[in-house]
Design a protein around this motif. Structure first.
Motif, PDB file in Angstrom:
ATOM      1  N   GLU A  25       4.252   1.025   0.004  1.00  0.00           N
ATOM      2  CA  GLU A  25       4.246   0.480  -1.347  1.00  0.00           C
ATOM      3  C   GLU A  25       5.527  -0.306  -1.621  1.00  0.00           C
ATOM      4  O   GLU A  25       5.494  -1.397  -2.215  1.00  0.00           O
ATOM      5  N   TYR A 245       4.951   7.072  -8.232  1.00  0.00           N
ATOM      6  CA  TYR A 245       4.195   6.425  -7.161  1.00  0.00           C
ATOM      7  C   TYR A 245       2.988   5.747  -7.786  1.00  0.00           C
ATOM      8  O   TYR A 245       2.316   6.304  -8.663  1.00  0.00           O
ATOM      9  N   SER A 247       0.235   4.094  -6.141  1.00  0.00           N
ATOM     10  CA  SER A 247      -1.045   4.055  -5.408  1.00  0.00           C
ATOM     11  C   SER A 247      -1.651   2.657  -5.410  1.00  0.00           C
ATOM     12  O   SER A 247      -2.864   2.472  -5.564  1.00  0.00           O
ATOM     13  N   LEU A 248      -0.809   1.642  -5.219  1.00  0.00           N
ATOM     14  CA  LEU A 248      -1.300   0.267  -5.240  1.00  0.00           C
ATOM     15  C   LEU A 248      -2.293  -0.013  -4.120  1.00  0.00           C
ATOM     16  O   LEU A 248      -3.137  -0.902  -4.233  1.00  0.00           O
ATOM     17  N   ASP A 249      -2.203   0.760  -3.030  1.00  0.00           N
ATOM     18  CA  ASP A 249      -3.144   0.558  -1.939  1.00  0.00           C
ATOM     19  C   ASP A 249      -4.561   0.964  -2.313  1.00  0.00           C
ATOM     20  O   ASP A 249      -5.518   0.629  -1.602  1.00  0.00           O
ATOM     21  N   ARG A 256      -3.511  -5.558  -7.897  1.00  0.00           N
ATOM     22  CA  ARG A 256      -2.168  -5.530  -7.321  1.00  0.00           C
ATOM     23  C   ARG A 256      -1.372  -6.759  -7.720  1.00  0.00           C
ATOM     24  O   ARG A 256      -0.188  -6.669  -8.068  1.00  0.00           O
TER      25      ARG A 256
END
Length: 272
Positions: A25, A245, A247-249, A256
């Protein structure tokens, strides 16, 4: 050519998070931020020593501060003494300041998981077969225990005590400044970080916005974590305002890109 603002980006790239890779990230975000800022990355224990050379310190996936508490306290003290800009600002009232806010918000009637800070206050909580006991200074499940009611009284220290909630799922709402960006949820309560996209209702967003407004940060990235009870209500689990965090994935390319643009613009605004 005008001088570009300089950013010290704080991350523990090697932090062994369960079910997540913090470094991925931060590699993604820094690759975009460097197009707009002169940028360097450092470990959280090194931030205080080098931050005077930068316009702003951006704290991202730096890991639980309990792992480097003396260094974190020194960083905060030095930043406040020198007027160093920090993003998120160090005025956060939620996880940034410990977990006491969950006790306070319970007492103020906010929709949070009912929380007390001492075994003597157990009668203020709903009856439950099992209770969650964890340190106020903890993070990422550090020190968390599930105990029977008759065991709660034997626990000592600076604690949080909550009834174990039977919930349907957890959901997280992500904000830049006071603006909602996206939501993700974990359909399986046993798989906290197996996240999928979530389309919030207006009522969901009103719930999350209430806590963002309560915290009152002028700039920054925040994550509102909640659980959906069996009755359909949302209860706050935590408001992460230090280094959430993201969690952009687990988001789409469009989400994004929109988040990164909002994040970049927010950092720039924090400098003016």
């Amino acid at each position: 050519m005008p001088t570009r603002p300089s950013v010290l980006y704080v991350s523990n790239l090697a932090y062994p998070a369960r079910g997540r890779r913090y470094c991925d990230e931060d590699i993604y975000l820094t690759s975009h931020l460097r197009q707009h800022f002169d940028l360097a990355v450092c470990h959280p224990e090194d931030a205080a020593a080098v931050m005077a050379n930068f316009d702003v310190v951006v704290v991202r996936n730096s890991g639980p501060v309990i792992d480097y508490l003396p260094a974190y306290r020194h960083f905060r003290a030095q930043a406040e003494a020198t007027g160093q800009r920090v993003y998120n600002p160090l005025s956060g009232k939620a996880d940034m300041a410990g977990k006491q806010y969950l006790v306070d918000l319970t007492g103020q009637g906010y929709p949070v998981i009912p929380t007390v800070g001492h075994p003597d206050e157990l009668n203020r909580l709903p009856q439950a077969g099992t209770y969650v006991v964890k340190p106020k200074a903890g993070a990422d499940s550090h020190g968390l225990e599930f105990v029977d009611r008759d065991e709660v009284g034997s626990r000592t220290g600076d604690l949080l005590i909550q009834p174990k909630i039977d919930f349907r799922y957890e959901v997280s709402f992500y904000f830049v400044d006071h603006d909602f960006q996206y939501a993700l949820h974990a359909p399986d309560p046993a798989q906290r970080w197996e996240l999928t996209r979530y389309a919030p209702t207006p009522e969901d967003l009103e719930f999350a916005q209430r806590f963002i407004d309560w915290n009152g940060l002028g700039h920054g990235v925040q994550r509102v974590d909640a659980c959906r009870t069996q009755d359909g209500d949302l209860l706050l689990v935590e408001l992460e305002d230090l280094n959430p965090y993201l969690s952009l994935d687990r988001t789409s390319d469009e989400t994004r890109a929109a988040f990164t643009a909002a994040f970049t613009a927010s950092i720039r605004r924090s400098l003016t």
